[in-house]
Design a protein around this motif. Structure first.
Motif, short mmCIF file in Angstrom:
data_model
loop_
_atom_site.label_atom_id
_atom_site.label_comp_id
_atom_site.label_asym_id
_atom_site.label_seq_id
_atom_site.Cartn_x
_atom_site.Cartn_y
_atom_site.Cartn_z
N LEU A 141 0.84 -1.19 0.00
CA LEU A 141 0.00 0.00 0.00
C LEU A 141 0.88 1.26 0.00
N THR A 142 0.33 2.32 -0.57
CA THR A 142 1.05 3.59 -0.64
C THR A 142 0.49 4.55 0.38
N TYR A 143 1.38 5.16 1.15
CA TYR A 143 1.00 6.07 2.22
C TYR A 143 1.71 7.40 2.05
N ARG A 144 1.04 8.46 2.46
CA ARG A 144 1.73 9.74 2.63
C ARG A 144 2.50 9.70 3.94
N VAL A 145 3.59 10.44 3.98
CA VAL A 145 4.35 10.54 5.22
C VAL A 145 3.46 11.06 6.35
N CYS A 227 0.52 15.65 17.76
CA CYS A 227 0.40 15.11 19.11
C CYS A 227 -0.90 15.51 19.79
N SER A 228 -1.58 16.52 19.27
CA SER A 228 -2.83 16.98 19.88
C SER A 228 -4.07 16.38 19.25
N LEU A 229 -3.91 15.59 18.19
CA LEU A 229 -5.06 14.99 17.52
C LEU A 229 -5.69 13.90 18.39
N ALA A 230 -6.98 14.00 18.63
CA ALA A 230 -7.68 12.96 19.37
C ALA A 230 -8.12 11.83 18.45
N GLU A 231 -8.52 12.17 17.23
CA GLU A 231 -9.00 11.17 16.28
C GLU A 231 -8.58 11.55 14.87
N SER A 232 -8.46 10.56 13.98
CA SER A 232 -8.16 10.82 12.58
C SER A 232 -8.53 9.57 11.78
N THR A 233 -8.08 9.50 10.54
CA THR A 233 -8.30 8.32 9.70
C THR A 233 -6.95 7.81 9.21
N PHE A 234 -6.93 6.52 8.82
CA PHE A 234 -5.70 5.90 8.35
C PHE A 234 -6.04 5.03 7.14
N PRO A 235 -5.20 5.06 6.08
CA PRO A 235 -5.50 4.28 4.88
C PRO A 235 -5.46 2.78 5.14
N GLY A 236 -6.39 2.06 4.50
CA GLY A 236 -6.42 0.60 4.60
C GLY A 236 -6.70 -0.02 3.25
N ASP A 237 -6.83 -1.33 3.22
CA ASP A 237 -7.04 -2.05 1.95
C ASP A 237 -8.34 -1.62 1.26
N GLY A 238 -9.39 -1.43 2.03
CA GLY A 238 -10.68 -1.10 1.44
C GLY A 238 -11.09 0.33 1.67
#
Length: 291
Positions: A141-145, A227-238
């Motif tokens: 998979l390809t990710y941004r830094v 460091c202050s982020l409580a929530e976010s999203t992360f890339p996955g297969d789907g």
């Protein structure tokens, strides 16, 4: 900041840091001082108080008593001035767990543009310690830094650390650079063996050093934002999936009340280190760092 806290002790120590310290006098010659550029640097002078055993504090009249906490070592400092307000065995060497990722970020963040895209290889995910916390980085998979940094700060992903270390020249190169960065900042208690904080023989830091790293991180806009982020999203297969910061004082998860004014920074846990924490909170225009 860090070292062996239970949840109750975390709450007590943060309460100490952000509520009672206006009534405490900075310890003499104990500042985490900065250079002319505003970046934290080595301490201006040796402070025997911070190298002594037990709790070191000089309360003003009317200050509340320092609460009893289970931490083996802790420190409270003013994030702006670097003044150490109170500490307990501040230079005691202890395993840092994932709070060492603060030093990793200080070392590697400036070297890797956030928008860089990278396709992960099998080799980059090799040699991750068994039982490590993982955010779910997948080979191919390809990710941004910037995605990988969210995986480091929010989910304490050792898989994300290893990929970023590979982009930084490899794990051993990154370890050497982290060690050099610690010395540059005047953090002489820290010995780096693994960039992700995974338990390793000889790998230690101290409440003092972690306070230095936390204060330096807050002065880096990218570090402070992640460091202050409580929530976010992360890339996955789907497609992307949600991730939540593992610091419950920041998210209010699992029945832990959110701490007002908490900025975040980094918490950690390993079986050898126990629970560890580098935290910062802002009240009334003043920011304190607690380790």
């Amino acid at each position: 900041m860090t070292i062996g806290f239970s949840t109750r002790a975390l709450l007590s120590c943060c309460a100490l840091g952000a509520v009672g310290m206006s009534a405490l006098t900075p310890l003499p010659a104990a500042a985490l001082t900065g250079t002319g550029s505003g970046a934290p640097g080595p301490a201006a002078s040796y402070s025997p108080l911070l190298y002594g055993p037990g709790t070191q504090v000089r309360p003003r009249a009317g200050a509340p008593e320092v609460p009893s906490v289970s931490a083996l070592s802790w420190l409270v400092a003013d994030a702006d001035t670097g003044d150490v307000l109170a500490a307990h065995d501040a230079h005691r060497p202890l395993p840092p767990a994932s709070t060492l990722k603060t030093l990793f970020a200080l070392t590697v963040l400036p070297a890797l543009p956030a928008g860089t895209r990278h396709t992960v290889t099998e080799r980059e995910l090799a040699d991750i310690g068994p039982g490590s916390s993982l955010v779910g980085v997948r080979e191919g998979l390809t990710y941004r830094v910037s995605d990988l940094w969210k995986g480091v700060f929010l989910h304490s992903g050792n898989d994300a650390v290893h990929v970023l270390a590979a982009l930084n020249g490899g794990v051993q190169t990154t370890v050497r650079r982290m060690q050099a960065k610690a010395r540059q900042l005047g953090a002489y208690d820290t010995q780096v063996v693994s960039p992700d904080g995974y338990d390793a023989p000889g790998q230690v830091s101290s409440a003092y050093d972690l306070a230095v790293f936390g204060r330096a991180g807050l002065r880096n806009p990218d570090f402070a934002r992640y460091c202050s982020l409580a929530e976010s999203t992360f890339p996955g297969d789907g497609g992307s999936y949600g991730i939540r910061n593992t610091n419950r004082l920041l998210t209010g998860a699992d029945g832990v009340e959110r701490y007002p004014g908490l900025i975040g920074i980094k918490n950690g846990y390993t079986s050898h280190a126990g629970n560890t924490l580098v935290a910062a909170a802002r009240h009334g225009g003043r920011t304190l760092v607690v380790t």
